[in-house]
Design an enzyme around this catalytic site. Structure first.
Site, PDB file in Angstrom:
ATOM      1  N   GLY A  63       0.737  -1.397   0.099  1.00  0.00           N
ATOM      2  CA  GLY A  63      -0.101  -0.016   0.058  1.00  0.00           C
ATOM      3  C   GLY A  63       0.993   1.384   0.065  1.00  0.00           C
ATOM      4  O   GLY A  63       1.708   1.358   0.736  1.00  0.00           O
ATOM      5  N   ALA A  64       0.523   2.251  -0.931  1.00  0.00           N
ATOM      6  CA  ALA A  64       1.391   3.218  -1.389  1.00  0.00           C
ATOM      7  C   ALA A  64       1.838   3.981   0.030  1.00  0.00           C
ATOM      8  O   ALA A  64       3.170   4.083   0.443  1.00  0.00           O
ATOM      9  CB  ALA A  64       1.030   4.277  -2.337  1.00  0.00           C
ATOM     10  N   ARG A 103      10.242  -1.048  -4.417  1.00  0.00           N
ATOM     11  CA  ARG A 103       8.953  -1.275  -5.189  1.00  0.00           C
ATOM     12  C   ARG A 103       9.071   0.032  -6.273  1.00  0.00           C
ATOM     13  O   ARG A 103       9.177   1.145  -5.657  1.00  0.00           O
ATOM     14  CB  ARG A 103       7.547  -1.366  -4.449  1.00  0.00           C
ATOM     15  CG  ARG A 103       7.584  -2.736  -3.772  1.00  0.00           C
ATOM     16  CD  ARG A 103       6.284  -3.025  -3.132  1.00  0.00           C
ATOM     17  NE  ARG A 103       5.597  -3.462  -4.127  1.00  0.00           N
ATOM     18  CZ  ARG A 103       4.167  -3.885  -4.510  1.00  0.00           C
ATOM     19  NH1 ARG A 103       3.546  -3.478  -3.132  1.00  0.00           N
ATOM     20  NH2 ARG A 103       3.338  -4.171  -5.234  1.00  0.00           N
ATOM     21  N   ASP A 251      -1.586   4.502  -6.375  1.00  0.00           N
ATOM     22  CA  ASP A 251      -0.081   4.414  -6.137  1.00  0.00           C
ATOM     23  C   ASP A 251       0.735   5.596  -6.537  1.00  0.00           C
ATOM     24  O   ASP A 251       1.683   5.856  -6.013  1.00  0.00           O
ATOM     25  CB  ASP A 251       0.439   3.277  -6.465  1.00  0.00           C
ATOM     26  CG  ASP A 251       0.086   2.017  -5.683  1.00  0.00           C
ATOM     27  OD1 ASP A 251      -1.121   1.630  -5.634  1.00  0.00           O
ATOM     28  OD2 ASP A 251       0.916   1.624  -5.062  1.00  0.00           O
ATOM     29  N   ASN A 261      -2.911   2.286 -10.016  1.00  0.00           N
ATOM     30  CA  ASN A 261      -3.338   1.466  -9.066  1.00  0.00           C
ATOM     31  C   ASN A 261      -3.360   0.216  -9.260  1.00  0.00           C
ATOM     32  O   ASN A 261      -3.131  -0.043 -10.525  1.00  0.00           O
ATOM     33  CB  ASN A 261      -4.757   2.285  -8.461  1.00  0.00           C
ATOM     34  CG  ASN A 261      -5.353   2.076  -7.006  1.00  0.00           C
ATOM     35  OD1 ASN A 261      -4.526   2.010  -6.390  1.00  0.00           O
ATOM     36  ND2 ASN A 261      -6.263   0.996  -7.138  1.00  0.00           N
ATOM     37  N   LYS A 262      -3.746  -0.351  -8.191  1.00  0.00           N
ATOM     38  CA  LYS A 262      -3.840  -1.828  -8.526  1.00  0.00           C
ATOM     39  C   LYS A 262      -4.456  -2.478  -9.814  1.00  0.00           C
ATOM     40  O   LYS A 262      -5.316  -2.029 -10.120  1.00  0.00           O
ATOM     41  CB  LYS A 262      -4.474  -2.640  -7.221  1.00  0.00           C
ATOM     42  CG  LYS A 262      -4.555  -4.166  -7.290  1.00  0.00           C
ATOM     43  CD  LYS A 262      -3.308  -4.822  -7.538  1.00  0.00           C
ATOM     44  CE  LYS A 262      -2.245  -4.340  -6.417  1.00  0.00           C
ATOM     45  NZ  LYS A 262      -0.728  -4.812  -6.902  1.00  0.00           N
TER      46      LYS A 262
HETATM   47  O1  MRU Z   1       0.586  -4.143  -4.537  1.00  0.00           O
HETATM   48  P1  MRU Z   1       0.036  -3.343  -3.333  1.00  0.00           P
HETATM   49  O2  MRU Z   1      -0.970  -4.102  -2.450  1.00  0.00           O
HETATM   50  O3  MRU Z   1       1.069  -2.284  -2.667  1.00  0.00           O
HETATM   51  O4  MRU Z   1      -0.975  -2.381  -4.153  1.00  0.00           O
HETATM   52  C1  MRU Z   1      -1.801  -1.317  -3.360  1.00  0.00           C
HETATM   53  C2  MRU Z   1      -2.707  -0.653  -4.027  1.00  0.00           C
HETATM   54  O5  MRU Z   1      -2.788  -0.522  -5.090  1.00  0.00           O
HETATM   55  C3  MRU Z   1      -3.529   0.365  -3.234  1.00  0.00           C
HETATM   56  O6  MRU Z   1      -4.498   0.767  -3.814  1.00  0.00           O
HETATM   57  C4  MRU Z   1      -2.679   1.853  -3.214  1.00  0.00           C
HETATM   58  O7  MRU Z   1      -1.312   1.629  -2.802  1.00  0.00           O
HETATM   59  C5  MRU Z   1      -3.346   2.741  -2.431  1.00  0.00           C
HETATM   60  S1  MRU Z   1      -3.425   2.352  -0.846  1.00  0.00           S
HETATM   61  C6  MRU Z   1      -3.812   3.641   0.340  1.00  0.00           C
END
Ligand code: MRU
Length: 366
Positions: A63-64, A103, A251, A261-262
């Site tokens: 999560g970012a 990352r 992100d 985003n994801k």
């Molecule tokens: O691969 P991840 O689990 O780190 O991806 C996270 C996401 O895509 C979240 O939606 C994003 O970081 C926002 S978290 C507030």
């Protein structure tokens, strides 16, 4: 452009019941191991910044905003570790390089490291003994600011949702993905408390299942009704009018409002928009990368094909098959209705509205 009615303000908040990141005053960092949720709530302890970098890569913490906060504390660990070294700053810089590479897509990682780097370089050589303490204070401020920002965004985003709505979210943008409370889930929590949200649909989020494992866990703990949907069910979900909003985190947001985003967010936004639902992105200012002119400038992380070819260590695909595994996508700004930040709500044209929320002067290109 943000109106004054919609402007956010930050205040102090009590500690969330879900704490993904805990600084231990004995000089160690504790991370809730998100790979083991929801079965086990286990904290791992770190004193080595390079092990923290590996934990970020391995998704112990994800999560970012959570990645950024974790990296900030890892810099404190680095300063503690190298305090007796004849050239501590060289050692810390090397650790920061390793952290920066952990990352690539979540810009909060670079953002937090840049803040720590600035502090390191403004440090008077005669006060090096205070460096770790000063860095710890900065990391704690980043952490506390993130929680306060999430509460402010929660209120702002909730104000846009009609009472009794159903919403869809994707991945996990909750307390686990942040310092606490969450971005998209912060809005959902606030809106549920105000009777604006009655039902949440959560995308299961293949292949790592952030939706099924993490978002559902967070919402069930708070007794917020949640139903999981496979990625393939998102089009019929919106066609049947089952959700009025798609609400996600981000992100990295480019200057023009394109949102990384994801993986799966882009197609969910396409389906939502096509069927008349609205799209809300919730992210702190630290997620906006004004040096990225558009989504084309955002690096997209590719992860191991094994994440798709196996589940729980067991093969789930035909032997010999490969897999393409980009773990983020870019939703073009034209599919986004609002971007909620801690200082207000941005609408198209995003280049102007995001700059205004960040207090940047677009006239001079600054
Ligand atoms: O691969 P991840 O689990 O780190 O991806 C996270 C996401 O895509 C979240 O939606 C994003 O970081 C926002 S978290 C507030």
């Amino acid at each position: 452009m943000p109106s004054s009615r919609e402007s956010g303000h930050l205040s102090t908040h009590t500690v969330d019941s879900i704490q993904p990141i805990i600084w231990d005053s004995r000089g160690c960092l504790r991370l809730l191991d998100q790979r083991r949720l929801p079965e086990e709530e286990t904290y791992l302890e770190f004193t080595d910044p390079r092990e923290v970098a590996a934990a970020i890569t391995d998704l112990v913490v994800r999560g970012a905003p959570a990645i950024g906060i974790t990296a900030a504390y890892a810099v404190v660990l680095s300063a503690l570790r190298h305090s007796e070294h004849p050239q501590p700053l060289v050692q810390i810089e090397q650790d920061m390089e390793v952290l920066r590479a952990a990352r690539p897509t979540a810009v909060n990682l670079e953002w937090a490291l840049a803040r720590m780097d600035q502090l390191i370089h403004s440090c008077d050589p005669s006060s090096m003994g205070r460096l770790a303490g000063d860095l710890l204070q900065a990391a704690m401020e980043i952490h506390q600011h993130d929680i306060a920002a999430n509460h402010a965004m929660g209120e702002l985003g909730a104000s846009l949702i009609e009472p009794g709505s159903a919403v869809m979210t994707h991945c996990n943008a909750g307390a686990l993905a942040t310092g606490g409370y969450g971005t998209a889930l912060g809005v959902i929590r606030s809106a549920f408390g105000q009777g604006r949200v009655r039902q949440v649909y959560a995308g299961e989020t293949r292949p790592w299942l952030q939706g099924s494992r993490l978002t559902a866990w967070e919402l069930c703990r708070e007794q917020i009704p949640v139903s999981l949907v496979t990625e393939g069910a998102v089009a019929p979900l919106f066609r049947e009018g089952l959700a009025e909003w798609l609400i996600t985190g981000a992100d990295r947001i480019a200057a023009n409002g394109d949102v990384a985003n994801k993986i799966g967010t882009y197609s969910a936004a396409l389906h939502a928009r096509h069927h008349g639902a609205r799209v809300m992105v919730v992210a702190p200012l630290s997620t906006i990368d004004f040096s990225a002119d558009s989504g084309e400038d955002i690096p997209i992380e590719q992860r191991s094909p094994d994440e798709i070819l196996t589940a729980g260590g067991q093969p789930v695909a035909a032997a010999g098959a490969g897999a393409w595994n980009p773990v983020f996508d870019v939703t073009p700004a034209e599919l986004v209705d609002v971007i909620v930040c801690e200082t207000g709500i941005a609408r198209a044209p995003f280049r102007e509205s995001l700059s205004a929320l960040a207090g940047r002067n677009t006239a001079s290109g600054g």
